[in-house]
Design an enzyme around this catalytic site. Structure first.
Site, PDB file in Angstrom:
ATOM      1  N   CYS A 173       0.731  -1.217  -0.072  1.00  0.00           N
ATOM      2  CA  CYS A 173      -0.031   0.264  -0.011  1.00  0.00           C
ATOM      3  C   CYS A 173       0.761   1.409   0.275  1.00  0.00           C
ATOM      4  O   CYS A 173       1.853   1.338   1.062  1.00  0.00           O
ATOM      5  CB  CYS A 173      -0.684   0.012   1.294  1.00  0.00           C
ATOM      6  SG  CYS A 173      -1.974   1.351   1.593  1.00  0.00           S
ATOM      7  N   HIS A 192      -8.658  -3.922  -1.940  1.00  0.00           N
ATOM      8  CA  HIS A 192      -8.321  -3.353  -1.455  1.00  0.00           C
ATOM      9  C   HIS A 192      -8.429  -2.031  -1.125  1.00  0.00           C
ATOM     10  O   HIS A 192      -8.689  -0.654  -0.066  1.00  0.00           O
ATOM     11  CB  HIS A 192      -6.891  -3.575  -1.678  1.00  0.00           C
ATOM     12  CG  HIS A 192      -5.704  -2.950  -0.673  1.00  0.00           C
ATOM     13  ND1 HIS A 192      -4.938  -3.282  -0.193  1.00  0.00           N
ATOM     14  CD2 HIS A 192      -5.068  -1.442  -1.728  1.00  0.00           C
ATOM     15  CE1 HIS A 192      -3.634  -2.174  -0.248  1.00  0.00           C
ATOM     16  NE2 HIS A 192      -3.609  -0.951  -0.244  1.00  0.00           N
ATOM     17  N   GLU A 193      -8.798  -1.093  -2.325  1.00  0.00           N
ATOM     18  CA  GLU A 193      -8.761   0.209  -2.494  1.00  0.00           C
ATOM     19  C   GLU A 193     -10.255   0.588  -2.150  1.00  0.00           C
ATOM     20  O   GLU A 193      -9.925   1.779  -1.367  1.00  0.00           O
ATOM     21  CB  GLU A 193      -8.640   1.273  -3.711  1.00  0.00           C
ATOM     22  CG  GLU A 193      -7.602   0.663  -4.537  1.00  0.00           C
ATOM     23  CD  GLU A 193      -6.388   0.886  -4.437  1.00  0.00           C
ATOM     24  OE1 GLU A 193      -6.295   1.925  -3.245  1.00  0.00           O
ATOM     25  OE2 GLU A 193      -5.371   0.895  -4.289  1.00  0.00           O
ATOM     26  N   HIS A 211     -10.045   1.275   1.944  1.00  0.00           N
ATOM     27  CA  HIS A 211      -9.456   2.977   1.930  1.00  0.00           C
ATOM     28  C   HIS A 211     -10.529   3.374   2.451  1.00  0.00           C
ATOM     29  O   HIS A 211     -10.529   4.585   3.631  1.00  0.00           O
ATOM     30  CB  HIS A 211      -8.396   3.454   0.867  1.00  0.00           C
ATOM     31  CG  HIS A 211      -6.910   2.630   0.803  1.00  0.00           C
ATOM     32  ND1 HIS A 211      -6.033   3.496   2.435  1.00  0.00           N
ATOM     33  CD2 HIS A 211      -7.085   1.705  -0.415  1.00  0.00           C
ATOM     34  CE1 HIS A 211      -5.220   2.347   2.329  1.00  0.00           C
ATOM     35  NE2 HIS A 211      -5.397   1.885   0.135  1.00  0.00           N
TER      36      HIS A 211
HETATM   37 NI    NI Z   1      -3.739   1.341  -0.220  1.00  0.00          NI
END
Ligand code: NI
Length: 174
Positions: A98, A140-141, A144
């Site tokens: 990341c 993953h995005e 966030h």
């Molecule tokens: Ni990330």
């Protein structure tokens, strides 16, 4: 156009739930996405996605690269107010890194196949099925936007490592 500063783990914006975008077609959102694209491209391939909280903007905006079916250039998507639905109980484990946690990587278990939906910059609905590493990148995005970083998803922290250290040992004790 501007290259934006990336928030690193420890900055509270990364733990906040991002706000929904009321209108994805405004010049402000267009500018944000354009700056995020420039920021990602400036990092020269070290990241395949970026979420707005990573550039200190707590809005539900992500950009990410997925592979194209013809094995050509990756497809770059900007997705506003995304939603994810897992389409299978099957999971896989793979490495993630990341931009907000530079130098480290860790293994994360995630569903193999998802449907993601949301809005494009034109305000039109996007709905796509993604599998494998593409599905991982999108998850993953979107994490966030919920204030979740990949180490929070790790079930075994023993794989958390510095890439610079681990590369000396790859293939030696596997
Ligand atoms: Ni990330």
């Amino acid at each position: 156009m501007a290259i934006l500063k990336i928030a690193k783990m420890g900055h509270p914006v990364l733990l906040k739930k991002a706000k929904k975008v009321e209108d994805p077609t405004t010049p402000e959102i267009k500018q944000l996405v354009s700056d995020m694209l420039e920021t990602l491209s400036d990092l020269g391939g070290s990241g395949v996605g970026l979420a707005a909280p990573q550039v200190h903007v707590s809005l539900q905006v992500v950009i990410f690269e997925t592979s194209s079916s013809e094995n050509k250039k990756p497809i770059l998507t900007a997705l506003i107010n995304p939603k994810i639905e897992a389409l299978t109980d099957e999971t896989s484990i793979d490495w993630e890194g990341c931009l907000s946690i530079p130098g480290l990587r860790g293994q994360v278990v995630r569903p193999n196949k998802i449907k993601y939906s949301g809005l494009g910059l034109d305000g039109k609905k996007i709905e796509t099925i993604a599998e494998g590493f593409d599905a991982r990148v999108v998850q993953h995005e979107c994490d966030h936007l919920l204030g979740i970083l990949y180490p929070h998803r790790m079930t075994d922290l023993s794989s958390l490592q510095f890439v610079s250290e681990a590369r000396h040992w790859i293939n030696q004790d596997e």
